[in-house]
Design an enzyme around this catalytic site. Structure first.
Site, PDB file in Angstrom:
ATOM      1  N   GLN A 108       0.852  -1.200   0.000  1.00  0.00           N
ATOM      2  CA  GLN A 108       0.000   0.000   0.000  1.00  0.00           C
ATOM      3  C   GLN A 108       0.881   1.242   0.000  1.00  0.00           C
ATOM      4  OE1 GLN A 108      -3.466  -0.560   2.989  1.00  0.00           O
ATOM      5  NE2 GLN A 108      -1.922  -2.049   3.595  1.00  0.00           N
ATOM      6  N   HIS A 126      -1.587   1.501  -4.159  1.00  0.00           N
ATOM      7  CA  HIS A 126      -2.019   2.895  -4.000  1.00  0.00           C
ATOM      8  C   HIS A 126      -1.169   3.881  -4.802  1.00  0.00           C
ATOM      9  CE1 HIS A 126      -4.050   1.735   0.099  1.00  0.00           C
ATOM     10  NE2 HIS A 126      -4.752   1.340  -0.946  1.00  0.00           N
ATOM     11  N   GLY A 193       3.104  -4.184   8.962  1.00  0.00           N
ATOM     12  CA  GLY A 193       3.109  -2.725   9.051  1.00  0.00           C
ATOM     13  C   GLY A 193       1.879  -2.044   8.512  1.00  0.00           C
ATOM     14  N   THR A 194       0.744  -2.715   8.598  1.00  0.00           N
ATOM     15  CA  THR A 194      -0.489  -2.042   8.163  1.00  0.00           C
ATOM     16  C   THR A 194      -1.552  -2.123   9.256  1.00  0.00           C
ATOM     17  OG1 THR A 194      -2.309  -1.985   6.564  1.00  0.00           O
ATOM     18  CG2 THR A 194      -1.243  -4.120   6.870  1.00  0.00           C
ATOM     19  N   SER A 195      -2.326  -1.029   9.365  1.00  0.00           N
ATOM     20  CA  SER A 195      -3.413  -1.019  10.348  1.00  0.00           C
ATOM     21  C   SER A 195      -4.580  -1.885   9.861  1.00  0.00           C
ATOM     22  CB  SER A 195      -3.880   0.416  10.598  1.00  0.00           C
ATOM     23  OG  SER A 195      -4.196   1.040   9.374  1.00  0.00           O
TER      24      SER A 195
HETATM   25  C1  BJW Z   1       4.747  -0.848  12.331  1.00  0.00           C
HETATM   26  C2  BJW Z   1       5.882  -0.210  12.708  1.00  0.00           C
HETATM   27  C3  BJW Z   1       7.048  -0.902  12.483  1.00  0.00           C
HETATM   28  C4  BJW Z   1       4.340   1.123  13.182  1.00  0.00           C
HETATM   29  N1  BJW Z   1       7.009  -2.124  11.914  1.00  0.00           N
HETATM   30  N2  BJW Z   1       4.627  -2.001  11.774  1.00  0.00           N
HETATM   31  C5  BJW Z   1     -15.619  -0.749   2.931  1.00  0.00           C
HETATM   32  C6  BJW Z   1     -15.918  -0.431   4.241  1.00  0.00           C
HETATM   33  C7  BJW Z   1     -15.619   0.838   4.737  1.00  0.00           C
HETATM   34  C8  BJW Z   1     -15.007   1.796   3.936  1.00  0.00           C
HETATM   35  C9  BJW Z   1     -14.708   1.467   2.658  1.00  0.00           C
HETATM   36  C10 BJW Z   1     -14.996   0.210   2.160  1.00  0.00           C
HETATM   37  N3  BJW Z   1     -14.579   0.171   0.870  1.00  0.00           N
HETATM   38  C11 BJW Z   1     -14.027   1.358   0.574  1.00  0.00           C
HETATM   39  C12 BJW Z   1     -14.101   2.171   1.625  1.00  0.00           C
HETATM   40  C13 BJW Z   1     -13.621   3.552   1.665  1.00  0.00           C
HETATM   41  C14 BJW Z   1     -12.148   3.691   1.833  1.00  0.00           C
HETATM   42  C15 BJW Z   1     -11.721   3.077   3.153  1.00  0.00           C
HETATM   43  O1  BJW Z   1     -11.232   1.975   3.236  1.00  0.00           O
HETATM   44  N4  BJW Z   1     -11.850   3.851   4.221  1.00  0.00           N
HETATM   45  C16 BJW Z   1     -11.417   3.404   5.544  1.00  0.00           C
HETATM   46  C17 BJW Z   1     -10.806   4.593   6.270  1.00  0.00           C
HETATM   47  C18 BJW Z   1     -12.547   2.759   6.253  1.00  0.00           C
HETATM   48  N5  BJW Z   1     -11.419   3.099   0.714  1.00  0.00           N
HETATM   49  C19 BJW Z   1     -11.259   3.753  -0.428  1.00  0.00           C
HETATM   50  O2  BJW Z   1     -11.756   4.847  -0.599  1.00  0.00           O
HETATM   51  C20 BJW Z   1     -10.487   3.076  -1.534  1.00  0.00           C
HETATM   52  N6  BJW Z   1     -11.215   3.175  -2.750  1.00  0.00           N
HETATM   53  C21 BJW Z   1     -12.297   2.461  -3.016  1.00  0.00           C
HETATM   54  O3  BJW Z   1     -12.692   1.577  -2.293  1.00  0.00           O
HETATM   55  O4  BJW Z   1     -12.899   2.828  -4.172  1.00  0.00           O
HETATM   56  C22 BJW Z   1     -14.102   2.180  -4.561  1.00  0.00           C
HETATM   57  C23 BJW Z   1     -14.361   2.591  -5.987  1.00  0.00           C
HETATM   58  C24 BJW Z   1     -14.592   1.619  -6.941  1.00  0.00           C
HETATM   59  C25 BJW Z   1     -14.812   1.985  -8.267  1.00  0.00           C
HETATM   60  C26 BJW Z   1     -14.807   3.334  -8.632  1.00  0.00           C
HETATM   61  C27 BJW Z   1     -14.562   4.299  -7.696  1.00  0.00           C
HETATM   62  C28 BJW Z   1     -14.335   3.929  -6.350  1.00  0.00           C
HETATM   63  C29 BJW Z   1      -9.184   3.791  -1.806  1.00  0.00           C
HETATM   64  C30 BJW Z   1      -8.238   3.727  -0.658  1.00  0.00           C
HETATM   65  C31 BJW Z   1      -6.984   4.548  -0.985  1.00  0.00           C
HETATM   66  C32 BJW Z   1      -6.120   4.752   0.232  1.00  0.00           C
HETATM   67  N7  BJW Z   1      -5.149   5.741  -0.056  1.00  0.00           N
HETATM   68  C33 BJW Z   1      -4.205   6.131   1.012  1.00  0.00           C
HETATM   69  C34 BJW Z   1      -3.533   7.441   0.599  1.00  0.00           C
HETATM   70  C35 BJW Z   1      -2.442   7.216  -0.430  1.00  0.00           C
HETATM   71  C36 BJW Z   1      -1.685   8.453  -0.712  1.00  0.00           C
HETATM   72  C37 BJW Z   1      -0.994   9.020   0.511  1.00  0.00           C
HETATM   73  O5  BJW Z   1      -0.230   8.347   1.207  1.00  0.00           O
HETATM   74  O6  BJW Z   1      -1.229  10.198   0.782  1.00  0.00           O
HETATM   75  O7  BJW Z   1      -3.250   5.085   1.208  1.00  0.00           O
HETATM   76  S1  BJW Z   1      -4.981   6.291   2.604  1.00  0.00           S
HETATM   77  C38 BJW Z   1      -3.655   5.617   3.525  1.00  0.00           C
HETATM   78  O8  BJW Z   1      -4.071   4.415   4.175  1.00  0.00           O
HETATM   79  C39 BJW Z   1      -2.575   5.247   2.499  1.00  0.00           C
HETATM   80  C40 BJW Z   1      -2.117   3.920   3.019  1.00  0.00           C
HETATM   81  O9  BJW Z   1      -1.529   3.150   1.990  1.00  0.00           O
HETATM   82  C41 BJW Z   1      -3.385   3.309   3.567  1.00  0.00           C
HETATM   83  C42 BJW Z   1      -3.160   2.232   4.573  1.00  0.00           C
HETATM   84  O10 BJW Z   1      -2.488   2.729   5.681  1.00  0.00           O
HETATM   85  P1  BJW Z   1      -1.429   1.779   6.400  1.00  0.00           P
HETATM   86  O11 BJW Z   1      -0.355   1.453   5.480  1.00  0.00           O
HETATM   87  O12 BJW Z   1      -2.151   0.671   7.045  1.00  0.00           O
HETATM   88  O13 BJW Z   1      -0.791   2.812   7.466  1.00  0.00           O
HETATM   89  P2  BJW Z   1      -1.322   3.243   8.901  1.00  0.00           P
HETATM   90  O14 BJW Z   1      -0.652   4.515   9.206  1.00  0.00           O
HETATM   91  O15 BJW Z   1      -2.791   3.184   9.008  1.00  0.00           O
HETATM   92  O16 BJW Z   1      -0.820   2.082   9.885  1.00  0.00           O
HETATM   93  C43 BJW Z   1       0.537   1.843  10.139  1.00  0.00           C
HETATM   94  C44 BJW Z   1       0.656   0.523  10.852  1.00  0.00           C
HETATM   95  O17 BJW Z   1       2.041   0.246  11.007  1.00  0.00           O
HETATM   96  C45 BJW Z   1       0.045   0.515  12.259  1.00  0.00           C
HETATM   97  O18 BJW Z   1      -0.708  -0.691  12.427  1.00  0.00           O
HETATM   98  C46 BJW Z   1       1.259   0.498  13.169  1.00  0.00           C
HETATM   99  O19 BJW Z   1       1.028  -0.214  14.382  1.00  0.00           O
HETATM  100  C47 BJW Z   1       2.266  -0.220  12.314  1.00  0.00           C
HETATM  101  N8  BJW Z   1       3.644   0.067  12.622  1.00  0.00           N
HETATM  102  N9  BJW Z   1       5.518   1.039  13.234  1.00  0.00           N
HETATM  103  C48 BJW Z   1       5.793  -2.628  11.572  1.00  0.00           C
HETATM  104  N10 BJW Z   1       8.240  -0.370  12.820  1.00  0.00           N
END
Ligand code: BJW
Length: 254
Positions: A108, A126, A193-195
Site C-alpha cells: 500500500q 495505491h 506494518g499495516t493497520s
Molecule cells: C509498524 C511499525 C514498524 C508502526 N514495523 N509495523 C468498505 C468499508 C468501509 C469503507 C470502505 C470500504 N470500501 C471502501 C471504503 C472507503 C475507503 C476506506 O477503506 N476507508 C477506511 C478509512 C474505512 N477506501 C477507499 O476509498 C479506496 N477506494 C475504493 O474503495 O474505491 C471504490 C471505488 C470503486 C470503483 C470506482 C470508484 C471507487 C481507496 C483507498 C486509498 C487509500 N489511499 C491512502 C492514501 C495514499 C496516498 C498518501 O499516502 O497520501 O493510502 S490512505 C492511507 O491508508 C494510504 C495507506 O496506503 C493506507 C493504509 O495505511 P497503512 O499502510 O495501514 O498505514 P497506517 O498509518 O494506518 O498504519 C501503520 C501501521 O504500522 C500501524 O498498524 C502500526 O502499528 C504499524 N507500525 N511502526 C511494523 N516499525
C-alpha cells in the site's frame, strides 16, 4: 488457539512454514517504512500539518477544494522521502528471494522503498508519490520539480496531481487483481506494518485466509486481522523480518 512464544521460537516456527512454501506474499503498509524515518500515514501529521486530517487531504474533493494545500502536503512528504533508505525489514524481504521460489510484495506504500531495496516483484496498490498525472485528462506528467507553490498545469489545462490513490478512488484494477491472485496462490502471506483498516487492501488477508494460506502478521500493535492470523509477531518489521530470514537460513543450513 495461537500459542504465545518468545520471538526466537516464533521465528523458528515461521521459518518451518517458509521452508515448505513455494510462493510467499508480503502485504505491506506504512509501518514497514517507519524504520526508514518515514512517518506512517496516521502518524504523518506532525509540525505544520498537525492540524489537518489526512483522511480529508487524501481525497479528490480535498484537492479540488484546496489544491495548493494538498499539493504542498505531498511536496513536503516527497522531500521527507528524499534520501530515505530501505531498512532491514525491506532488505530481509529481498534476501528471502534467494531462499523461496517466488516472493511477491503487494504494498500500500507509495514510497518506492521496496523497489529501492531490490525487491523484484512489487505491486503498488495505491500508486506512487513519485508519479504524476493530470486530474481531468489522466495525462502522465514527468520531471515535476519540488517547491512549487501550487499544482502546475497540464498541456490540456487541467491540474497535475500526485499519482497516488485517494479515498473514494478505484485502485488500479491490474494491481488489485494481482494482489488477489498472489494472496490466493501463496502458501504463506505476511501482513506487515499495516493497520488493516483501509479497503479494499484490507480484504486481501481475508482472501488469503479463505484460500488456506498461513497468515503471519508483523506489527507492534494488534489490528482487526490479529484474531485470524496463524502467527502474530509483535514488533517492528525491521527487527522481526531479519529474525525470520536468519531462522530460515539456519534451518536450510545456508
Ligand atoms: C509498524 C511499525 C514498524 C508502526 N514495523 N509495523 C468498505 C468499508 C468501509 C469503507 C470502505 C470500504 N470500501 C471502501 C471504503 C472507503 C475507503 C476506506 O477503506 N476507508 C477506511 C478509512 C474505512 N477506501 C477507499 O476509498 C479506496 N477506494 C475504493 O474503495 O474505491 C471504490 C471505488 C470503486 C470503483 C470506482 C470508484 C471507487 C481507496 C483507498 C486509498 C487509500 N489511499 C491512502 C492514501 C495514499 C496516498 C498518501 O499516502 O497520501 O493510502 S490512505 C492511507 O491508508 C494510504 C495507506 O496506503 C493506507 C493504509 O495505511 P497503512 O499502510 O495501514 O498505514 P497506517 O498509518 O494506518 O498504519 C501503520 C501501521 O504500522 C500501524 O498498524 C502500526 O502499528 C504499524 N507500525 N511502526 C511494523 N516499525
Amino acid at each position: 488457539m495461537r500459542e504465545k512464544s518468545d520471538m526466537q521460537t516464533l521465528a523458528g516456527r515461521v521459518a518451518k512454514l517458509l521452508s515448505k512454501a513455494e510462493r510467499v506474499t508480503f502485504l505491506t503498509g506504512a509501518g514497514v517504512s517507519k524504520e526508514s524515518g518515514i512517518p506512517t500515514f496516521r502518524d504523518a501529521q506532525t509540525g505544520m500539518w498537525a492540524n489537518y486530517n489526512p483522511q480529508e487531504l487524501a481525497t479528490p474533493e480535498g484537492f479540488l477544494k484546496d489544491p495548493k494545500l494538498v499539493w504542498q502536503w505531498y511536496d513536503y512528504r516527497r522531500k521527507l522521502l528524499g534520501d530515505a533508505e530501505p531498512n532491514p525489514g525491506h532488505r530481509a524481504i529481498v534476501e528471502l528471494e534467494s531462499l523461496v521460489t517466488k516472493v511477491t510484495v503487494v504494498t500500500q506504500n507509495i514510497d518506492g522503498l521496496h523497489q529501492k531495496a531490490g525487491s523484484s516483484d512489487v505491486v503498488e496498490l495505491h500508486g506512487s508519490i513519485k508519479k504524476f498525472y493530470c486530474f481531468d485528462g489522466g495525462h502522465d506528467a514527468h520531471d515535476v520539480p519540488f517547491d512549487l507553490e501550487e499544482p502546475p498545469l497540464c498541456k490540456c489545462g487541467s491540474m497535475i496531481r500526485p499519482g497516488v490513490v485517494w479515498f473514494g478512488e478505484a485502485l488500479p484494477p491490474h494491481a488489485m487483481s494481482r494482489g488477489l491472485k498472489e494472496c490466493a496462490e501463496s502458501e504463506v502471506v505476511f501482513v506487515a506494518g499495516t493497520s488493516a483498516l483501509v479497503q479494499p487492501a484490507a480484504s486481501l488477508p481475508y482472501a488469503a485466509h479463505r484460500r488456506g494460506a498461513k497468515l503471519i502478521e508483523v506489527n507492534p500493535d494488534e489490528t482487526p486481522i490479529t484474531d485470524i492470523v496463524d502467527e502474530f509477531m509483535q514488533g517492528p518489521s525491521g527487527q522481526v523480518l531479519p529474525m525470520v530470514v536468519a531462522a530460515l537460513k539456519e534451518l536450510k543450513g545456508v
